[in-house]
Design a protein around this motif. Structure first.
Motif, short mmCIF file in Angstrom:
data_model
loop_
_atom_site.label_atom_id
_atom_site.label_comp_id
_atom_site.label_asym_id
_atom_site.label_seq_id
_atom_site.Cartn_x
_atom_site.Cartn_y
_atom_site.Cartn_z
N LYS A 88 5.58 -12.07 -1.44
CA LYS A 88 4.85 -13.32 -1.34
C LYS A 88 3.59 -13.22 -2.19
CE LYS A 88 3.10 -16.64 1.98
NZ LYS A 88 2.94 -16.96 3.40
N SER A 89 3.42 -14.20 -3.07
CA SER A 89 2.29 -14.20 -3.99
C SER A 89 0.98 -14.44 -3.26
CB SER A 89 2.48 -15.28 -5.05
OG SER A 89 1.33 -15.37 -5.85
N ASP A 90 -0.03 -13.71 -3.69
CA ASP A 90 -1.38 -13.87 -3.15
C ASP A 90 -2.11 -15.03 -3.80
OD1 ASP A 90 -0.91 -11.50 -1.71
OD2 ASP A 90 -1.73 -10.27 -3.33
N VAL A 91 -1.72 -15.39 -5.02
CA VAL A 91 -2.47 -16.38 -5.78
C VAL A 91 -1.69 -17.63 -6.17
CG1 VAL A 91 -4.10 -14.70 -6.70
CG2 VAL A 91 -2.00 -15.16 -7.94
N LEU A 92 -0.38 -17.64 -6.06
CA LEU A 92 0.42 -18.79 -6.49
C LEU A 92 0.85 -19.64 -5.30
CD1 LEU A 92 2.64 -17.09 -9.23
CD2 LEU A 92 0.66 -18.58 -9.57
N ASN A 93 -0.06 -19.92 -4.40
CA ASN A 93 0.18 -20.79 -3.25
C ASN A 93 1.39 -20.38 -2.41
OD1 ASN A 93 -2.00 -22.42 -3.98
ND2 ASN A 93 -0.73 -23.61 -5.37
N GLY A 94 1.53 -19.09 -2.19
CA GLY A 94 2.61 -18.60 -1.34
C GLY A 94 3.98 -18.57 -1.98
N THR A 95 4.03 -18.57 -3.30
CA THR A 95 5.31 -18.48 -4.00
C THR A 95 6.01 -17.18 -3.63
OG1 THR A 95 4.48 -19.82 -5.82
CG2 THR A 95 6.38 -18.41 -6.30
N ILE A 96 7.33 -17.25 -3.47
CA ILE A 96 8.14 -16.10 -3.05
C ILE A 96 8.99 -15.61 -4.22
CG2 ILE A 96 10.03 -15.36 -1.55
CD1 ILE A 96 7.56 -15.82 0.06
N PHE A 97 8.99 -14.28 -4.40
CA PHE A 97 9.89 -13.63 -5.35
C PHE A 97 10.91 -12.88 -4.49
CE2 PHE A 97 10.06 -10.42 -9.15
CZ PHE A 97 11.36 -10.82 -9.43
N ALA A 98 12.12 -13.39 -4.45
CA ALA A 98 13.22 -12.76 -3.71
C ALA A 98 14.07 -12.02 -4.72
CB ALA A 98 14.06 -13.81 -2.99
N ILE A 99 14.23 -10.71 -4.53
CA ILE A 99 14.97 -9.90 -5.50
C ILE A 99 15.84 -8.89 -4.77
CG2 ILE A 99 13.03 -8.30 -5.79
CD1 ILE A 99 13.98 -8.07 -8.78
N SER A 100 17.04 -8.69 -5.31
CA SER A 100 17.99 -7.74 -4.74
C SER A 100 18.53 -6.82 -5.82
CB SER A 100 19.16 -8.47 -4.07
OG SER A 100 18.72 -9.23 -2.98
N LYS A 101 18.84 -5.60 -5.38
CA LYS A 101 19.43 -4.59 -6.26
C LYS A 101 20.76 -4.17 -5.65
CE LYS A 101 18.66 0.25 -7.51
NZ LYS A 101 17.72 1.37 -7.36
N ARG A 102 21.83 -4.32 -6.43
CA ARG A 102 23.16 -3.95 -5.96
C ARG A 102 23.70 -2.82 -6.82
NH1 ARG A 102 26.62 -8.52 -6.79
NH2 ARG A 102 27.20 -7.56 -8.76
N ILE A 103 24.19 -1.77 -6.17
CA ILE A 103 24.85 -0.68 -6.88
C ILE A 103 26.34 -0.96 -6.83
CG2 ILE A 103 25.26 1.81 -6.97
CD1 ILE A 103 22.52 2.13 -5.54
N ASN A 104 26.93 -1.17 -7.99
CA ASN A 104 28.34 -1.52 -8.10
C ASN A 104 29.24 -0.31 -7.89
OD1 ASN A 104 27.61 -4.25 -8.84
ND2 ASN A 104 27.03 -3.40 -10.82
N ASP A 105 30.54 -0.55 -7.78
CA ASP A 105 31.51 0.54 -7.58
C ASP A 105 31.49 1.58 -8.68
OD1 ASP A 105 32.31 -0.61 -5.21
OD2 ASP A 105 34.00 -1.70 -6.11
N ASP A 106 31.15 1.15 -9.90
CA ASP A 106 31.10 2.08 -11.04
C ASP A 106 29.72 2.73 -11.18
OD1 ASP A 106 29.62 -0.04 -11.95
OD2 ASP A 106 30.79 -0.35 -13.78
N ASN A 107 28.86 2.59 -10.16
CA ASN A 107 27.49 3.12 -10.11
C ASN A 107 26.52 2.43 -11.07
OD1 ASN A 107 27.75 4.88 -7.96
ND2 ASN A 107 28.58 6.49 -9.28
N SER A 108 26.93 1.33 -11.68
CA SER A 108 25.99 0.53 -12.46
C SER A 108 25.14 -0.29 -11.48
CB SER A 108 26.73 -0.38 -13.44
OG SER A 108 27.53 -1.31 -12.74
N VAL A 109 24.00 -0.75 -11.94
CA VAL A 109 23.08 -1.50 -11.08
C VAL A 109 22.96 -2.94 -11.58
CG1 VAL A 109 20.69 -1.65 -10.28
CG2 VAL A 109 21.78 0.58 -10.51
#
Length: 148
Positions: A88-109
């Motif tokens: 949650k941003s401190d300065v952009l009026n509560g803007t949210i950065f939602a981010i996910s990291k997935r490790i695939n079957d071949d170990n790529s990200v």
């Protein structure tokens, strides 16, 4: 009697037409007017986010006059191969950065994410190009979110 039936039908059509909900015209302002439409986001910088813990501060400075600072408000690992953060941003009026990291079957990200704020009509979506490089692409939130 025919006149009465026609009048009733006209009245019913007028009530239906008058009570139907029309689509709203966009009146929300833009938040990222001074920021480029497409911003390069190096994988090494993406990976730094996933070293943080809940309550940690995050500072993101990218090319194209893009700065995002905030606090990790959620860090969830539901599966061994999937970890998600909400910042949650401190300065952009509560803007949210939602981010996910997935490790695939071949170990790529693979990374996916969005920067959004319901009060504004623009945001960013994290994308990957054909060469594997990541970038933030400006999106029109009115096409993504629907108000009821």
């Amino acid at each position: 009697m025919k006149t009465f039936t026609k009048t009733c039908m006209l009245l019913i059509l007028l009530v239906i037409t008058g009570s139907s909900k029309a689509q709203k015209i966009n009146s929300r302002p833009k938040l990222f007017t001074k920021v480029d439409n497409k911003i390069s986001y190096p994988k090494a910088d993406l990976e730094k986010i996933f070293t943080k813990t809940k309550g940690s501060s995050v500072q993101i400075s990218l090319p194209g006059n893009f700065n995002f600072s905030g606090t990790v408000v959620s860090s969830v690992q539901r599966y061994d191969n999937l970890k998600s953060f909400l910042i949650k941003s401190d300065v952009l009026n509560g803007t949210i950065f939602a981010i996910s990291k997935r490790i695939n079957d071949d170990n790529s990200v693979t990374y996916v994410g969005r920067i959004v704020n319901e009060k504004y009509s623009d945001g960013y979506e994290l994308k990957q190009d054909s060469t594997g490089n990541y970038f933030l692409n400006k999106i029109n939130m009115d096409e993504v979110l629907q108000d009821n």
